[in-house]
Design a protein around this motif. Structure first.
Motif, PDB file in Angstrom:
ATOM      1  N   ASN A 218      39.838  29.166  36.588  1.00  0.00           N
ATOM      2  CA  ASN A 218      39.378  27.890  36.055  1.00  0.00           C
ATOM      3  C   ASN A 218      37.925  27.631  36.406  1.00  0.00           C
ATOM      4  N   ILE A 219      37.268  26.864  35.554  1.00  0.00           N
ATOM      5  CA  ILE A 219      35.881  26.467  35.811  1.00  0.00           C
ATOM      6  C   ILE A 219      35.784  25.674  37.110  1.00  0.00           C
ATOM      7  N   SER A 220      36.818  24.926  37.431  1.00  0.00           N
ATOM      8  CA  SER A 220      36.830  24.083  38.626  1.00  0.00           C
ATOM      9  C   SER A 220      37.367  24.808  39.856  1.00  0.00           C
ATOM     10  N   SER A 221      37.584  26.118  39.786  1.00  0.00           N
ATOM     11  CA  SER A 221      38.176  26.865  40.903  1.00  0.00           C
ATOM     12  C   SER A 221      37.329  26.746  42.168  1.00  0.00           C
ATOM     13  N   SER A 222      38.017  26.673  43.304  1.00  0.00           N
ATOM     14  CA  SER A 222      37.342  26.653  44.599  1.00  0.00           C
ATOM     15  C   SER A 222      36.890  28.065  44.955  1.00  0.00           C
ATOM     16  N   PRO A 223      35.994  28.211  45.930  1.00  0.00           N
ATOM     17  CA  PRO A 223      35.582  29.552  46.355  1.00  0.00           C
ATOM     18  C   PRO A 223      36.761  30.440  46.748  1.00  0.00           C
ATOM     19  N   ASP A 224      37.733  29.872  47.453  1.00  0.00           N
ATOM     20  CA  ASP A 224      38.901  30.661  47.859  1.00  0.00           C
ATOM     21  C   ASP A 224      39.730  31.081  46.647  1.00  0.00           C
ATOM     22  N   GLU A 225      39.858  30.197  45.662  1.00  0.00           N
ATOM     23  CA  GLU A 225      40.621  30.531  44.456  1.00  0.00           C
ATOM     24  C   GLU A 225      39.925  31.630  43.650  1.00  0.00           C
ATOM     25  N   ILE A 226      38.602  31.569  43.595  1.00  0.00           N
ATOM     26  CA  ILE A 226      37.850  32.615  42.896  1.00  0.00           C
ATOM     27  C   ILE A 226      38.055  33.954  43.596  1.00  0.00           C
ATOM     28  N   ARG A 227      37.932  33.947  44.925  1.00  0.00           N
ATOM     29  CA  ARG A 227      38.085  35.181  45.707  1.00  0.00           C
ATOM     30  C   ARG A 227      39.470  35.787  45.499  1.00  0.00           C
ATOM     31  N   ALA A 228      40.500  34.945  45.547  1.00  0.00           N
ATOM     32  CA  ALA A 228      41.872  35.440  45.388  1.00  0.00           C
ATOM     33  C   ALA A 228      42.097  36.002  43.985  1.00  0.00           C
ATOM     34  N   ALA A 229      41.535  35.336  42.972  1.00  0.00           N
ATOM     35  CA  ALA A 229      41.715  35.800  41.595  1.00  0.00           C
ATOM     36  C   ALA A 229      41.005  37.132  41.362  1.00  0.00           C
ATOM     37  N   VAL A 230      39.804  37.276  41.908  1.00  0.00           N
ATOM     38  CA  VAL A 230      39.067  38.527  41.731  1.00  0.00           C
ATOM     39  C   VAL A 230      39.811  39.687  42.387  1.00  0.00           C
ATOM     40  N   LYS A 231      40.401  39.438  43.531  1.00  0.00           N
ATOM     41  CA  LYS A 231      41.173  40.499  44.210  1.00  0.00           C
ATOM     42  C   LYS A 231      42.315  40.997  43.341  1.00  0.00           C
ATOM     43  N   LYS A 232      42.868  40.103  42.500  1.00  0.00           N
ATOM     44  CA  LYS A 232      43.996  40.468  41.639  1.00  0.00           C
ATOM     45  C   LYS A 232      43.556  41.113  40.330  1.00  0.00           C
ATOM     46  N   CYS A 233      42.259  41.158  40.078  1.00  0.00           N
ATOM     47  CA  CYS A 233      41.770  41.666  38.799  1.00  0.00           C
ATOM     48  C   CYS A 233      42.234  43.100  38.549  1.00  0.00           C
ATOM     49  N   TYR A 234      42.742  43.304  37.369  1.00  0.00           N
ATOM     50  CA  TYR A 234      43.199  44.623  36.933  1.00  0.00           C
ATOM     51  C   TYR A 234      41.990  45.537  36.744  1.00  0.00           C
ATOM     52  N   THR A 235      42.085  46.747  37.291  1.00  0.00           N
ATOM     53  CA  THR A 235      40.969  47.686  37.133  1.00  0.00           C
ATOM     54  C   THR A 235      41.456  48.936  36.391  1.00  0.00           C
ATOM     55  N   ASP A 236      41.442  50.078  37.067  1.00  0.00           N
ATOM     56  CA  ASP A 236      41.884  51.338  36.452  1.00  0.00           C
ATOM     57  C   ASP A 236      43.044  51.886  37.267  1.00  0.00           C
ATOM     58  N   PRO A 237      44.255  51.879  36.718  1.00  0.00           N
ATOM     59  CA  PRO A 237      45.421  52.354  37.487  1.00  0.00           C
ATOM     60  C   PRO A 237      45.355  53.834  37.854  1.00  0.00           C
ATOM     61  N   LEU A 238      44.478  54.593  37.180  1.00  0.00           N
ATOM     62  CA  LEU A 238      44.341  56.018  37.480  1.00  0.00           C
ATOM     63  C   LEU A 238      43.280  56.286  38.556  1.00  0.00           C
ATOM     64  N   HIS A 239      42.574  55.246  38.945  1.00  0.00           N
ATOM     65  CA  HIS A 239      41.520  55.387  39.960  1.00  0.00           C
ATOM     66  C   HIS A 239      42.156  55.204  41.336  1.00  0.00           C
ATOM     67  N   LEU A 240      42.857  56.244  41.767  1.00  0.00           N
ATOM     68  CA  LEU A 240      43.665  56.149  42.985  1.00  0.00           C
ATOM     69  C   LEU A 240      42.852  56.411  44.248  1.00  0.00           C
ATOM     70  N   LYS A 241      41.843  57.248  44.150  1.00  0.00           N
ATOM     71  CA  LYS A 241      40.998  57.555  45.291  1.00  0.00           C
ATOM     72  C   LYS A 241      39.552  57.219  44.934  1.00  0.00           C
ATOM     73  N   VAL A 242      38.775  56.918  45.958  1.00  0.00           N
ATOM     74  CA  VAL A 242      37.379  56.544  45.719  1.00  0.00           C
ATOM     75  C   VAL A 242      36.642  57.635  44.954  1.00  0.00           C
ATOM     76  N   GLU A 243      36.927  58.890  45.293  1.00  0.00           N
ATOM     77  CA  GLU A 243      36.193  59.990  44.650  1.00  0.00           C
ATOM     78  C   GLU A 243      36.647  60.264  43.223  1.00  0.00           C
ATOM     79  N   ASP A 244      37.784  59.695  42.805  1.00  0.00           N
ATOM     80  CA  ASP A 244      38.270  59.923  41.435  1.00  0.00           C
ATOM     81  C   ASP A 244      37.338  59.283  40.418  1.00  0.00           C
ATOM     82  N   PRO A 245      37.123  59.937  39.266  1.00  0.00           N
ATOM     83  CA  PRO A 245      36.383  59.296  38.171  1.00  0.00           C
ATOM     84  C   PRO A 245      37.140  58.055  37.687  1.00  0.00           C
TER      85      PRO A 245
END
Length: 346
Positions: A218-245
């Motif tokens: 939300n536009i009105s999200s608190s700093p903690d709410e933003i941080r928690a939401a970003v942590k949940k952001c979907y990325t690449d399920p195949l990117h299992l290790k840091v060195e993986d493309p």
């Protein structure tokens, strides 16, 4: 309350939102950011569409109705937070303009049930809500209500997403039919204004950011709410290790960075690093959180200041609605000349 500074000869934009909950980043990318820019280029009306929100938010206990009513001022606060200026943009409330209801009644005679059911936007929304044949009549006919809104304000441009283009088409069909009946041009046809950035995905990777799915920031999200939401952001399920493309397609974190990170050169370097491997998702999310915290902080602070003075918010809505009435009343008088039995005025 100041009067609108927008010159009368500017092209007219109508836009708005259903007050069913707080506005989120999807709204910001899809419409709010553009409205801030449009208000200095066009004569802009923003309609808080509480009547349309009632088409699928009513129940015997009135909880849905109460939610809609509460959110009228919350949506207005979000408008002020992002930088929409009420002395430049006219912000008004749909149920406070009974002229729109009367126009909707007349327009209902210009469209068939079959045509409404063929509307792709309506079909999709019916499917999403699992209405099947148990469709509220108000919901089925909300394209007609939208047509009333658009034509009442003499809007020449209506900012919409690709999925809303059938609504503009249906509005123009109604306008053309009424003009043929009248034998003269009473209603103005509108053009769709599709924003350059499309729909923002939800943080869970779903195709749509949706309040009902709980995958929004939300536009009105608190700093903690933003941080928690970003942590949940979907990325690449195949990117299992840091060195993986890593892969960018379908990666929500990068989709958000594309929308909100203004350092395009730096972002491209980050993408290149991620694709060749050696970059952790946590680094990408850290950059995203930094950008969102930076962008949303001033909006949140403005919103908090306005929220301290609720009387100002309601006064602004009342004043905007009165200014809007000057336009919609004239349109209604013109449409009445086609439908109303002669003799009601000397």
């Amino acid at each position: 309350m100041s009067v609108s500074k927008a010159p009368a000869d500017r092209k007219v934009i109508l836009t708005g939102d259903r007050p069913t909950g707080p506005l989120h980043l999807g709204h910001y990318v899809g419409s709010l950011k553009n409205r801030v820019a449009y208000q200095h280029e066009y004569k802009q009306f923003i309609l808080v569409a509480d009547a349309q929100a009632l088409t699928d938010n009513t129940d015997d206990e009135g909880k849905g109705r109460d939610k809609v009513h509460r959110n009228v001022s919350e949506v207005a606060l979000d408008y002020l937070a992002v930088g929409i200026e009420p002395d430049v943009t006219t912000i008004c409330v749909q149920t406070w303009l009974p002229e729109l209801t009367e126009l909707t009644f007349y327009y209902l005679n210009l469209v068939t049930v079959a045509r409404l059911e063929r509307n792709p936007t309506v079909k999709q929304e019916i499917s999403l809500r699992n209405f099947e044949r148990d469709i509220p009549a108000g919901f089925l006919t909300y394209p007609v209500s939208q047509a009333a809104d658009i034509t009442a304000f003499r809007a020449t441009l209506v900012p919409v997403g690709e999925d809303q283009l059938p609504m503009i088409e249906q509005t123009n069909e109604i306008a053309r039919r009424l003009n043929r009946m009248a034998g003269r041009e009473i209603l103005t046809e509108a053009k769709a204004l599709v924003p350059p950035i499309g729909r923002l995905p939800g943080i869970d990777g779903k195709a749509k950011m949706s309040k009902s799915l709980g995958n929004v920031i939300n536009i009105s999200s608190s700093p903690d709410e933003i941080r928690a939401a970003v942590k949940k952001c979907y990325t690449d399920p195949l990117h299992l290790k840091v060195e993986d493309p890593g892969h960018l397609e379908g990666n929500v974190a990068f989709a958000y960075l594309d929308a909100f990170d203004e350092d395009k050169a730096g972002l491209q370097a980050l993408k290149d690093h991620y694709v060749r491997g050696g970059l952790a998702d946590s680094k990408v999310k850290a950059r995203l959180e930094e950008r969102l915290q930076e962008m949303l902080r001033p909006m949140r602070e403005r919103r908090e200041e306005y929220a301290k003075n609720p009387d100002y918010v309601w006064d602004m809505l009342r004043a905007g609605t009165e200014r809007a009435r000057e336009t919609v009343s004239q349109t209604l008088d013109d449409v009445r000349s086609v439908f109303v039995t002669p003799g009601w005025k000397k």
